[in-house]
Scaffold this motif. Structure first.
Motif, PDB file in Angstrom:
ATOM      1  N   UNK A   1       0.691  -1.094   0.083  1.00 49.46           N
ATOM      2  CA  UNK A   1       0.094   0.076   0.003  1.00 49.46           C
ATOM      3  C   UNK A   1       0.816   1.060   0.047  1.00 49.46           C
ATOM      4  N   UNK A   2       2.273   1.078  -0.239  1.00 50.60           N
ATOM      5  CA  UNK A   2       3.058   2.382  -0.214  1.00 50.60           C
ATOM      6  C   UNK A   2       2.990   3.234   1.141  1.00 50.60           C
ATOM      7  N   UNK A   3       3.139   2.291   2.086  1.00 53.79           N
ATOM      8  CA  UNK A   3       3.101   3.101   3.311  1.00 53.79           C
ATOM      9  C   UNK A   3       4.504   3.333   4.027  1.00 53.79           C
ATOM     10  N   UNK A   4       5.426   3.129   2.964  1.00 56.36           N
ATOM     11  CA  UNK A   4       6.940   3.335   3.529  1.00 56.36           C
ATOM     12  C   UNK A   4       7.653   3.604   2.011  1.00 56.36           C
ATOM     13  N   UNK A   5       8.416   4.589   2.480  1.00 53.10           N
ATOM     14  CA  UNK A   5       9.366   4.932   1.113  1.00 53.10           C
ATOM     15  C   UNK A   5      10.369   4.023   0.525  1.00 53.10           C
ATOM     16  N   UNK A   6      10.497   2.709   1.507  1.00 57.18           N
ATOM     17  CA  UNK A   6      11.475   1.970   1.069  1.00 57.18           C
ATOM     18  C   UNK A   6      10.763   0.657   0.558  1.00 57.18           C
ATOM     19  N   UNK A   7      11.367   0.024  -0.495  1.00 59.54           N
ATOM     20  CA  UNK A   7      10.690  -1.140  -0.812  1.00 59.54           C
ATOM     21  C   UNK A   7      10.962  -2.540   0.215  1.00 59.54           C
ATOM     22  N   UNK A   8       9.984  -3.445   0.135  1.00 61.62           N
ATOM     23  CA  UNK A   8      10.241  -4.529   1.283  1.00 61.62           C
ATOM     24  C   UNK A   8      11.513  -5.316   1.074  1.00 61.62           C
ATOM     25  N   UNK A   9      12.217  -5.421  -0.118  1.00 59.05           N
ATOM     26  CA  UNK A   9      13.457  -5.784  -0.536  1.00 59.05           C
ATOM     27  C   UNK A   9      14.402  -5.572   0.788  1.00 59.05           C
ATOM     28  N   UNK A  10      14.395  -4.456   1.225  1.00 54.41           N
ATOM     29  CA  UNK A  10      15.322  -3.785   2.277  1.00 54.41           C
ATOM     30  C   UNK A  10      15.327  -4.650   3.483  1.00 54.41           C
ATOM     31  N   UNK A  11      14.345  -5.253   3.753  1.00 51.04           N
ATOM     32  CA  UNK A  11      14.221  -6.235   5.200  1.00 51.04           C
ATOM     33  C   UNK A  11      15.595  -7.199   4.982  1.00 51.04           C
ATOM     34  N   UNK A  12      15.363  -7.979   3.688  1.00 56.91           N
ATOM     35  CA  UNK A  12      16.229  -8.870   3.305  1.00 56.91           C
ATOM     36  C   UNK A  12      17.817  -8.386   3.581  1.00 56.91           C
ATOM     37  N   UNK A  13      17.887  -7.230   2.726  1.00 57.19           N
ATOM     38  CA  UNK A  13      19.291  -6.708   2.469  1.00 57.19           C
ATOM     39  C   UNK A  13      19.870  -6.294   3.832  1.00 57.19           C
ATOM     40  N   UNK A  14      18.846  -5.806   4.605  1.00 51.58           N
ATOM     41  CA  UNK A  14      19.505  -5.246   6.149  1.00 51.58           C
ATOM     42  C   UNK A  14      19.886  -6.558   6.890  1.00 51.58           C
ATOM     43  N   UNK A  15      19.252  -7.877   6.888  1.00 49.96           N
ATOM     44  CA  UNK A  15      19.274  -9.064   7.558  1.00 49.96           C
ATOM     45  C   UNK A  15      20.792  -9.413   7.006  1.00 49.96           C
ATOM     46  N   UNK A  16      21.036  -9.155   5.705  1.00 54.11           N
ATOM     47  CA  UNK A  16      22.521  -9.841   5.272  1.00 54.11           C
ATOM     48  C   UNK A  16      23.685  -8.835   5.771  1.00 54.11           C
ATOM     49  N   UNK A  17      23.092  -7.536   5.869  1.00 52.51           N
ATOM     50  CA  UNK A  17      23.741  -6.418   6.620  1.00 52.51           C
ATOM     51  C   UNK A  17      24.329  -6.894   7.948  1.00 52.51           C
ATOM     52  N   UNK A  18      23.292  -7.173   8.796  1.00 50.67           N
ATOM     53  CA  UNK A  18      23.635  -7.656  10.185  1.00 50.67           C
ATOM     54  C   UNK A  18      24.406  -9.042  10.265  1.00 50.67           C
ATOM     55  N   UNK A  19      24.485  -9.893   9.222  1.00 50.08           N
ATOM     56  CA  UNK A  19      25.142 -10.981   9.184  1.00 50.08           C
ATOM     57  C   UNK A  19      26.797 -10.685   8.874  1.00 50.08           C
ATOM     58  N   UNK A  20      26.760  -9.749   8.062  1.00 53.86           N
ATOM     59  CA  UNK A  20      27.896  -9.177   7.634  1.00 53.86           C
ATOM     60  C   UNK A  20      28.703  -8.289   8.555  1.00 53.86           C
ATOM     61  N   UNK A  21      28.083  -7.999   9.664  1.00 53.76           N
ATOM     62  CA  UNK A  21      28.440  -7.152  10.840  1.00 53.76           C
ATOM     63  C   UNK A  21      28.786  -5.487  10.528  1.00 53.76           C
ATOM     64  N   UNK A  22      27.924  -4.948   9.635  1.00 53.16           N
ATOM     65  CA  UNK A  22      28.101  -3.648   9.149  1.00 53.16           C
ATOM     66  C   UNK A  22      26.985  -2.755   9.294  1.00 53.16           C
ATOM     67  N   UNK A  23      25.984  -3.174  10.085  1.00 60.36           N
ATOM     68  CA  UNK A  23      24.756  -2.367  10.677  1.00 60.36           C
ATOM     69  C   UNK A  23      25.214  -1.694  11.794  1.00 60.36           C
ATOM     70  N   UNK A  24      24.131  -0.703  12.098  1.00 62.64           N
ATOM     71  CA  UNK A  24      24.381   0.254  13.028  1.00 62.64           C
ATOM     72  C   UNK A  24      24.440  -0.573  14.389  1.00 62.64           C
ATOM     73  N   UNK A  25      23.813  -1.713  14.541  1.00 67.26           N
ATOM     74  CA  UNK A  25      23.622  -2.335  15.924  1.00 67.26           C
ATOM     75  C   UNK A  25      24.652  -3.259  16.170  1.00 67.26           C
ATOM     76  N   UNK A  26      25.350  -3.632  14.850  1.00 72.83           N
ATOM     77  CA  UNK A  26      26.415  -4.507  14.809  1.00 72.83           C
ATOM     78  C   UNK A  26      27.626  -3.700  15.518  1.00 72.83           C
TER      79      UNK A  26
END
Length: 350
Positions: A67-92
């Motif tokens: 319904x376009x309630x976010x400016x970002x596509x849902x694909x970002x969820x998966x991309x961010x999970x990969x980022x978490x696993x690579x240790x490069x996100x803010x929380x890491x």
């Protein structure tokens, strides 16, 4: 839900009395003293030490992104999970800085993540249903999401004792689900809860409000039935975090909340068992205005306010370390009695 025991009031009072004995003016550490006393009451111990800290980060997609309630596509969820696993996100970065582990769970991320290392693969479905048109999930799925959260916690706990946990999440569209939950359980108007999320324009915010109202009107969740609310407008990661909350409370472990989404989790968990509230600590006040609605409703004061709104557990990891520092003060500071003994010893040596 198994019974959650009330926290130990006697230990709380004893710890506050101990702070008064420390070599400092009384109450000079402010609210930190009460926070530490509350955590000690949860542990049921007068001088616990915090060694193993974990952010439980649950991830899932949301059908409402259609319904376009976010400016970002849902694909970002998966991309961010990969980022978490690579240790490069803010929380890491923050978790490394604060010597805190991250446990990542796929609760319902689109795509196949089953071959990836370093993640619990607990996918219930490829994201929730679009709540503007259908229920987020079945009641059975909602119950299963909570069960999975408990199981993940217990599996990690079985490896080694956990002393403190924080809540983290990732899921494009989950501010919409959380806003619906918050509106339903606090009685606040949707307009009072919904904010820009990850960067909506004013027109985008108006559209988001309309969509959330449509979802609530369509499904008419029973405000006295948290599982009904979760199943109709919630998210798999929200259920997973509720499971973590209950598992930690049963193990007498303090739980540090993050922002808007963990606030929605807290409301549902407390609705299931009001004793849970005493096990929760609110790390910060998110810039998302709906989070303040939650905190005001629960009568909870954040430890800090840096106008953060990132999610992932980034606020929680700071809050966890306020508590850890507080216990070090409690356990390592000298008392006025200690100072008298030191002075007497120095006189005797002279």
């Amino acid at each position: 839900m198994k019974q959650i025991r009330p926290i130990d009031d006697v230990v709380q009072k004893d710890v506050l009395a101990r702070f008064d004995e420390l070599a400092k003016p009384q109450n000079s550490l402010g609210r930190l003293e009460k926070l530490v006393a509350q955590a000690a009451g949860i542990y049921g111990k007068h001088s616990p030490t915090i060694e193993r800290k974990i952010i439980f980060l649950m991830a899932a997609d949301h059908g409402i992104t259609q319904e376009q309630v976010s400016p970002h596509p849902s694909d970002i969820t998966r991309q961010m999970v990969l980022n978490f696993l690579n240790g490069r996100a803010a929380i890491n970065v923050l978790a490394r800085h604060f010597n805190t582990e991250i446990v990542i769970t796929d609760m319902g991320v689109k795509g196949d993540l089953s071959q990836l290392l370093g993640i619990f693969n607990k996918k219930i479905a490829q994201g929730t249903g679009n709540i503007a048109k259908e229920a987020a999930m079945s009641r059975e799925m909602a119950e299963r999401s909570i069960k999975i959260g408990r199981e993940v916690f217990e599996e990690v706990f079985a490896q080694r004792q956990i002393d403190l946990i924080g809540l983290g999440e990732m899921g494009i569209g989950n501010t919409s689900a959380s806003s619906a939950i918050i509106s339903l359980l606090t009685g606040a108007e949707v307009e009072e809860v919904v904010d820009s999320g990850s960067g909506l324009t004013p027109d985008g915010i108006k559209h988001k409000i309309t969509v959330i109202k449509q979802a609530i009107s369509l499904h008419k969740p029973d405000i006295n039935d948290p599982i009904d609310i979760l199943s109709k407008v919630g998210g798999f990661e929200i259920g997973g975090l509720i499971g973590c909350i209950f598992a930690a409370a049963q193990r007498k472990i303090p739980i540090v909340m993050d922002g808007l989404i963990s606030g929605a989790c807290a409301l549902l968990a407390i609705k299931l068992n009001r004793v849970i509230k005493d096990y929760l600590f609110t790390s910060h006040c998110s810039r998302e205005k709906g989070h303040k609605v939650v905190l005001d409703y629960l009568g909870m004061t954040p430890i800090f306010d840096l106008e953060m709104c990132l999610g992932e557990g980034t606020g929680a990891v700071f809050g966890m370390n306020f508590l850890e520092a507080g216990f070090k003060l409690l356990n390592q500071m000298a008392t006025f009695t200690d100072l008298k003994k030191i002075n007497q010893s120095m006189r005797n040596n002279n």
